[in-house]
Design a protein around this motif. Structure first.
Motif, PDB file in Angstrom:
ATOM      1  N   PHE A 159      33.887  50.164  38.573  1.00 14.69           N
ATOM      2  CA  PHE A 159      34.106  51.054  40.048  1.00 14.69           C
ATOM      3  C   PHE A 159      35.009  50.287  41.036  1.00 14.69           C
ATOM      4  CE2 PHE A 159      30.334  52.755  38.392  1.00 14.69           C
ATOM      5  CZ  PHE A 159      30.314  54.013  38.602  1.00 14.69           C
ATOM      6  N   VAL A 160      36.339  50.483  41.248  1.00 12.15           N
ATOM      7  CA  VAL A 160      37.222  49.637  41.921  1.00 12.15           C
ATOM      8  C   VAL A 160      37.144  50.647  43.246  1.00 12.15           C
ATOM      9  CG1 VAL A 160      39.538  48.980  42.178  1.00 12.15           C
ATOM     10  CG2 VAL A 160      38.376  49.070  39.963  1.00 12.15           C
ATOM     11  N   THR A 161      36.615  50.144  44.226  1.00  7.75           N
ATOM     12  CA  THR A 161      36.903  50.616  45.855  1.00  7.75           C
ATOM     13  C   THR A 161      37.739  49.900  46.613  1.00  7.75           C
ATOM     14  OG1 THR A 161      35.129  49.129  46.213  1.00  7.75           O
ATOM     15  CG2 THR A 161      34.445  51.076  45.450  1.00  7.75           C
ATOM     16  N   HIS A 162      38.862  49.231  46.056  1.00 14.05           N
ATOM     17  CA  HIS A 162      39.827  48.669  47.061  1.00 14.05           C
ATOM     18  C   HIS A 162      41.085  48.422  46.127  1.00 14.05           C
ATOM     19  CE1 HIS A 162      37.906  45.209  45.400  1.00 14.05           C
ATOM     20  NE2 HIS A 162      39.193  44.525  45.754  1.00 14.05           N
ATOM     21  N   ASP A 163      42.249  48.351  46.770  1.00 16.50           N
ATOM     22  CA  ASP A 163      43.267  47.909  46.291  1.00 16.50           C
ATOM     23  C   ASP A 163      43.820  46.627  46.619  1.00 16.50           C
ATOM     24  OD1 ASP A 163      46.106  47.822  45.412  1.00 16.50           O
ATOM     25  OD2 ASP A 163      46.848  49.584  46.601  1.00 16.50           O
ATOM     26  N   GLY A 164      43.288  45.802  45.550  1.00 20.03           N
ATOM     27  CA  GLY A 164      43.707  44.159  46.057  1.00 20.03           C
ATOM     28  C   GLY A 164      45.153  43.932  45.758  1.00 20.03           C
ATOM     29  N   GLY A 165      45.926  44.681  45.168  1.00 24.27           N
ATOM     30  CA  GLY A 165      47.507  44.446  45.137  1.00 24.27           C
ATOM     31  C   GLY A 165      48.039  44.311  46.679  1.00 24.27           C
ATOM     32  N   THR A 166      47.526  44.779  47.715  1.00 19.87           N
ATOM     33  CA  THR A 166      48.128  44.489  48.938  1.00 19.87           C
ATOM     34  C   THR A 166      48.122  42.911  49.349  1.00 19.87           C
ATOM     35  OG1 THR A 166      45.890  44.946  50.236  1.00 19.87           O
ATOM     36  CG2 THR A 166      47.314  46.831  49.663  1.00 19.87           C
ATOM     37  N   TRP A 167      47.319  42.171  48.566  1.00 21.21           N
ATOM     38  CA  TRP A 167      47.217  40.709  49.072  1.00 21.21           C
ATOM     39  C   TRP A 167      48.692  40.069  48.754  1.00 21.21           C
ATOM     40  CZ3 TRP A 167      44.154  37.305  50.908  1.00 21.21           C
ATOM     41  CH2 TRP A 167      44.249  36.054  50.595  1.00 21.21           C
ATOM     42  N   VAL A 168      49.753  40.837  48.018  1.00 21.46           N
ATOM     43  CA  VAL A 168      50.830  40.396  47.487  1.00 21.46           C
ATOM     44  C   VAL A 168      51.647  40.202  48.831  1.00 21.46           C
ATOM     45  CG1 VAL A 168      52.929  40.652  46.274  1.00 21.46           C
ATOM     46  CG2 VAL A 168      50.854  41.133  45.087  1.00 21.46           C
ATOM     47  N   PHE A 169      51.495  41.017  49.675  1.00 19.03           N
ATOM     48  CA  PHE A 169      52.539  41.095  50.939  1.00 19.03           C
ATOM     49  C   PHE A 169      51.842  40.950  52.385  1.00 19.03           C
ATOM     50  CE2 PHE A 169      51.688  45.618  49.680  1.00 19.03           C
ATOM     51  CZ  PHE A 169      51.068  46.022  50.383  1.00 19.03           C
ATOM     52  N   ARG A 170      50.291  40.692  52.159  1.00 18.56           N
ATOM     53  CA  ARG A 170      49.653  40.491  53.343  1.00 18.56           C
ATOM     54  C   ARG A 170      50.021  39.390  54.141  1.00 18.56           C
ATOM     55  NH1 ARG A 170      43.709  41.286  52.197  1.00 18.56           N
ATOM     56  NH2 ARG A 170      44.346  42.719  50.682  1.00 18.56           N
ATOM     57  N   ASP A 171      50.621  38.311  53.540  1.00 16.46           N
ATOM     58  CA  ASP A 171      51.005  37.030  54.159  1.00 16.46           C
ATOM     59  C   ASP A 171      52.330  37.407  55.125  1.00 16.46           C
ATOM     60  OD1 ASP A 171      52.773  37.110  52.280  1.00 16.46           O
ATOM     61  OD2 ASP A 171      52.945  35.091  51.913  1.00 16.46           O
ATOM     62  N   ASN A 172      52.780  38.392  54.977  1.00 16.18           N
ATOM     63  CA  ASN A 172      54.071  38.963  55.845  1.00 16.18           C
ATOM     64  C   ASN A 172      53.461  39.351  57.186  1.00 16.18           C
ATOM     65  OD1 ASN A 172      56.066  40.246  57.330  1.00 16.18           O
ATOM     66  ND2 ASN A 172      57.283  40.285  55.176  1.00 16.18           N
ATOM     67  N   PRO A 173      53.609  38.807  58.409  1.00 17.75           N
ATOM     68  CA  PRO A 173      52.931  39.488  59.499  1.00 17.75           C
ATOM     69  C   PRO A 173      53.182  40.809  59.758  1.00 17.75           C
ATOM     70  CG  PRO A 173      54.074  37.276  60.056  1.00 17.75           C
ATOM     71  CD  PRO A 173      54.432  37.691  58.881  1.00 17.75           C
ATOM     72  N   GLN A 174      53.973  41.400  59.169  1.00 13.06           N
ATOM     73  CA  GLN A 174      54.649  42.656  59.347  1.00 13.06           C
ATOM     74  C   GLN A 174      53.673  43.500  58.510  1.00 13.06           C
ATOM     75  OE1 GLN A 174      58.508  43.590  58.148  1.00 13.06           O
ATOM     76  NE2 GLN A 174      58.448  45.821  58.418  1.00 13.06           N
ATOM     77  N   TYR A 175      52.824  43.076  57.721  1.00 13.84           N
ATOM     78  CA  TYR A 175      52.144  43.950  56.664  1.00 13.84           C
ATOM     79  C   TYR A 175      50.708  43.493  56.680  1.00 13.84           C
ATOM     80  CZ  TYR A 175      56.594  45.242  54.916  1.00 13.84           C
ATOM     81  OH  TYR A 175      57.941  45.800  54.895  1.00 13.84           O
ATOM     82  N   LYS A 176      50.368  42.431  57.818  1.00 14.52           N
ATOM     83  CA  LYS A 176      49.155  41.792  57.561  1.00 14.52           C
ATOM     84  C   LYS A 176      47.918  42.990  58.059  1.00 14.52           C
ATOM     85  CE  LYS A 176      46.983  37.594  59.160  1.00 14.52           C
ATOM     86  NZ  LYS A 176      47.498  36.278  59.580  1.00 14.52           N
ATOM     87  N   HIS A 177      48.069  43.826  58.592  1.00 10.28           N
ATOM     88  CA  HIS A 177      47.144  44.797  58.894  1.00 10.28           C
ATOM     89  C   HIS A 177      46.837  45.922  57.556  1.00 10.28           C
ATOM     90  CE1 HIS A 177      51.052  46.939  59.364  1.00 10.28           C
ATOM     91  NE2 HIS A 177      50.456  48.215  59.341  1.00 10.28           N
ATOM     92  N   ILE A 178      47.620  45.872  56.574  1.00 10.22           N
ATOM     93  CA  ILE A 178      47.583  46.682  55.471  1.00 10.22           C
ATOM     94  C   ILE A 178      46.327  46.410  54.592  1.00 10.22           C
ATOM     95  CG2 ILE A 178      48.308  48.035  53.560  1.00 10.22           C
ATOM     96  CD1 ILE A 178      51.224  47.544  55.220  1.00 10.22           C
ATOM     97  N   LYS A 179      45.240  47.056  54.437  1.00  7.71           N
ATOM     98  CA  LYS A 179      44.094  46.990  53.466  1.00  7.71           C
ATOM     99  C   LYS A 179      43.859  48.448  53.159  1.00  7.71           C
ATOM    100  CE  LYS A 179      42.670  42.761  55.658  1.00  7.71           C
ATOM    101  NZ  LYS A 179      42.136  42.216  56.779  1.00  7.71           N
ATOM    102  N   LYS A 180      43.657  48.596  51.958  1.00  5.00           N
ATOM    103  CA  LYS A 180      43.214  50.046  51.330  1.00  5.00           C
ATOM    104  C   LYS A 180      42.015  50.000  50.639  1.00  5.00           C
ATOM    105  CE  LYS A 180      46.647  51.925  48.967  1.00  5.00           C
ATOM    106  NZ  LYS A 180      47.704  52.048  48.150  1.00  5.00           N
ATOM    107  N   TYR A 181      41.183  50.994  51.165  1.00  5.42           N
ATOM    108  CA  TYR A 181      39.638  51.005  50.439  1.00  5.42           C
ATOM    109  C   TYR A 181      39.317  52.502  50.379  1.00  5.42           C
ATOM    110  CZ  TYR A 181      38.670  46.494  51.742  1.00  5.42           C
ATOM    111  OH  TYR A 181      38.374  44.920  51.811  1.00  5.42           O
ATOM    112  N   GLY A 182      38.639  52.830  49.473  1.00  4.91           N
ATOM    113  CA  GLY A 182      38.546  54.205  49.276  1.00  4.91           C
ATOM    114  C   GLY A 182      37.064  54.368  48.516  1.00  4.91           C
ATOM    115  N   LYS A 183      36.368  55.603  48.904  1.00  5.07           N
ATOM    116  CA  LYS A 183      35.080  55.607  48.111  1.00  5.07           C
ATOM    117  C   LYS A 183      35.245  56.405  47.004  1.00  5.07           C
ATOM    118  CE  LYS A 183      34.499  60.167  50.473  1.00  5.07           C
ATOM    119  NZ  LYS A 183      33.604  61.103  51.267  1.00  5.07           N
ATOM    120  N   ILE A 184      34.198  56.378  46.161  1.00  3.23           N
ATOM    121  CA  ILE A 184      34.072  57.013  44.847  1.00  3.23           C
ATOM    122  C   ILE A 184      32.943  57.872  44.570  1.00  3.23           C
ATOM    123  CG2 ILE A 184      33.812  56.534  42.362  1.00  3.23           C
ATOM    124  CD1 ILE A 184      35.049  53.802  42.795  1.00  3.23           C
TER     125      ILE A 184
END
Length: 167
Positions: A57-82
């Motif tokens: 069960f994958v409840t989050h998108d860990g791929g956003t880690w790739v660009f989260r060190d960029n201040p412009q995208y620091k706020h992007i975190k993706k979760y979803g219920k199953i």
């Protein structure tokens, strides 16, 4: 002895997920060792469901880690219920992605990757999972291809199936 230890560990892991918010309906079968992920509180499993070994069960998108060190995208975190409806079967090694709803009376085939909602009363398989037939069609096919056990069956299942398939 090893089997008893494995069941004990699997029960500990299941109970931990429940303590951490996994919503598990009544009369469910949890077989082997599914992985309820890091946010089990985002998972709801209906009544009379079977979750088999290796289901993830994958409840989050860990791929956003790739660009989260960029201040412009620091706020992007993706979760979803199953959300899994009542009376479902989830096959071995299936992966269920965030934000997915699986309808009631649904079979998800082994090794599937569920990336979008699956309607109720259906059978879905593949990567990505897609509906291949209705539950009614699956019942008809299962009836035609079933293993026939005699009415007065009194052998062990292993003995009978060995004779049935290997003659």
């Amino acid at each position: 002895m090893l089997g008893v230890l494995k069941r004990y560990i699997n029960n500990l892991l299941l109970n931990k997920a429940i303590r951490n918010g996994l919503q598990l309906g009544s009369n469910c079968r949890i077989l082997g060792k599914p992985n309820f992920g890091s946010e089990p509180y985002l998972i709801k499993i209906g009544d009379r469901c079977t979750i088999t070994s290796g289901v993830k069960f994958v409840t989050h998108d860990g791929g956003t880690w790739v660009f989260r060190d960029n201040p412009q995208y620091k706020h992007i975190k993706k979760y979803g219920k199953i959300d899994i409806g009542n009376n479902c079967f989830i096959g071995i090694d299936t992966i269920i992605m965030p934000g997915v709803k699986i309808g009631e009376n649904t079979v998800v085939g082994a090794g599937s990757i569920v990336t979008k909602d699956i309607p109720g009363n259906s059978v879905a398989v593949g990567s990505p999972a897609r509906v291949i037939m209705t539950l009614e069609e699956y019942i008809e096919r299962s009836e035609k291809n079933r293993t026939i056990f005699p009415e007065n069956f009194n052998e062990s299942k292993k003995e009978y199936l060995t004779k049935y398939f290997w003659g």
